[in-house]
Design a protein around this motif. Structure first.
Motif, short mmCIF file in Angstrom:
data_model
loop_
_atom_site.label_atom_id
_atom_site.label_comp_id
_atom_site.label_asym_id
_atom_site.label_seq_id
_atom_site.Cartn_x
_atom_site.Cartn_y
_atom_site.Cartn_z
N ASN A 26 -9.26 -4.14 -3.68
CA ASN A 26 -8.60 -2.88 -3.40
C ASN A 26 -7.35 -2.88 -4.27
O ASN A 26 -6.59 -3.85 -4.25
CB ASN A 26 -8.23 -2.80 -1.90
CG ASN A 26 -7.35 -1.61 -1.58
OD1 ASN A 26 -6.15 -1.63 -1.87
ND2 ASN A 26 -7.92 -0.59 -0.98
N ALA A 27 -7.14 -1.81 -5.02
CA ALA A 27 -6.05 -1.79 -5.98
C ALA A 27 -4.68 -1.98 -5.32
O ALA A 27 -3.86 -2.75 -5.81
CB ALA A 27 -6.07 -0.48 -6.76
N GLN A 28 -4.44 -1.33 -4.20
CA GLN A 28 -3.14 -1.45 -3.55
C GLN A 28 -2.94 -2.87 -3.00
O GLN A 28 -1.88 -3.46 -3.16
CB GLN A 28 -3.01 -0.42 -2.43
CG GLN A 28 -1.61 -0.35 -1.87
CD GLN A 28 -1.43 0.79 -0.89
OE1 GLN A 28 -2.36 1.53 -0.59
NE2 GLN A 28 -0.22 0.94 -0.38
N ALA A 29 -3.98 -3.42 -2.37
CA ALA A 29 -3.88 -4.79 -1.85
C ALA A 29 -3.68 -5.78 -3.00
O ALA A 29 -2.88 -6.71 -2.90
CB ALA A 29 -5.14 -5.14 -1.06
N SER A 30 -4.39 -5.56 -4.09
CA SER A 30 -4.24 -6.43 -5.26
C SER A 30 -2.83 -6.35 -5.84
O SER A 30 -2.23 -7.36 -6.20
CB SER A 30 -5.28 -6.07 -6.32
OG SER A 30 -5.20 -6.94 -7.42
N ASN A 32 -0.18 -5.67 -4.15
CA ASN A 32 0.67 -6.39 -3.21
C ASN A 32 0.62 -7.89 -3.48
O ASN A 32 1.63 -8.58 -3.40
CB ASN A 32 0.28 -6.08 -1.77
CG ASN A 32 0.61 -4.65 -1.38
OD1 ASN A 32 1.53 -4.03 -1.91
ND2 ASN A 32 -0.15 -4.11 -0.44
N MET A 33 -0.56 -8.40 -3.81
CA MET A 33 -0.69 -9.82 -4.14
C MET A 33 0.03 -10.14 -5.46
O MET A 33 0.64 -11.19 -5.58
CB MET A 33 -2.16 -10.23 -4.20
CG MET A 33 -2.80 -10.27 -2.82
SD MET A 33 -4.58 -10.56 -2.80
CE MET A 33 -4.77 -12.05 -3.71
N ALA A 114 -0.82 -6.28 2.87
CA ALA A 114 0.15 -5.19 3.00
C ALA A 114 1.57 -5.74 3.09
O ALA A 114 1.78 -6.84 3.58
CB ALA A 114 -0.17 -4.36 4.24
N PRO A 115 2.54 -4.95 2.63
CA PRO A 115 3.93 -5.38 2.73
C PRO A 115 4.44 -5.28 4.16
O PRO A 115 3.93 -4.51 4.98
CB PRO A 115 4.67 -4.39 1.82
CG PRO A 115 3.82 -3.16 1.85
CD PRO A 115 2.40 -3.64 1.99
#
Length: 130
Positions: A26-30, A32-33, A114-115
């Motif tokens: 997932n782009a957003q999760a990635s 965040n990593m 997630a943050p």
């Protein structure tokens, strides 16, 4: 960081001593990593079964390519267990805490990484204290 305990749970991380957080597509999760730095602390959340924050991990190695998927697009980080919470913090309790009203995993339930703001971190820690 969320994981299904029957696939990879807190006890698995404890047994390994250090785990590779992979398979995030997932782009957003990635992203965040990718923002994680060595030494950052993160919560370990059991998804699907349990639905609760169970422990704290530390990022032991920053992003590197995820060879289990598309290494040109996705990343992994390595994590080590810091400590188990004195008591798990259930999703239901987090939803009822006004301090956590904007917690990313409550707003975007499918987001696996997630943050957490400093205020949210402190609230979850307080809920997980004995």
């Amino acid at each position: 960081m969320k994981s299904e305990p029957d696939a990879y749970g807190w006890d698995d991380l404890i047994a390994e001593g250090e785990g590779t957080w992979d398979g995030v597509k997932n782009a957003q999760a990635s992203n965040n990593m990718k923002a994680m730095k060595k030494g950052d602390e993160v919560f370990f959340y059991h998804s699907r079964q349990g639905l609760e924050v169970v422990g704290i991990m530390e990022v032991s190695e920053e992003q590197s390519p995820d060879v289990t998927t598309d290494p040109d697009r996705w990343v992994v980080v390595k994590v080590k267990p810091v400590r188990k919470l004195s008591k798990p913090v259930p999703l239901k309790a987090m939803k009822q805490n006004p301090t956590l009203a904007n917690l990313a995993i409550l707003r975007q339930t499918r987001l696996s990484v997630a943050p957490v703001t400093a205020e949210e971190w402190d609230a979850i820690l307080a809920m997980g204290a004995a």
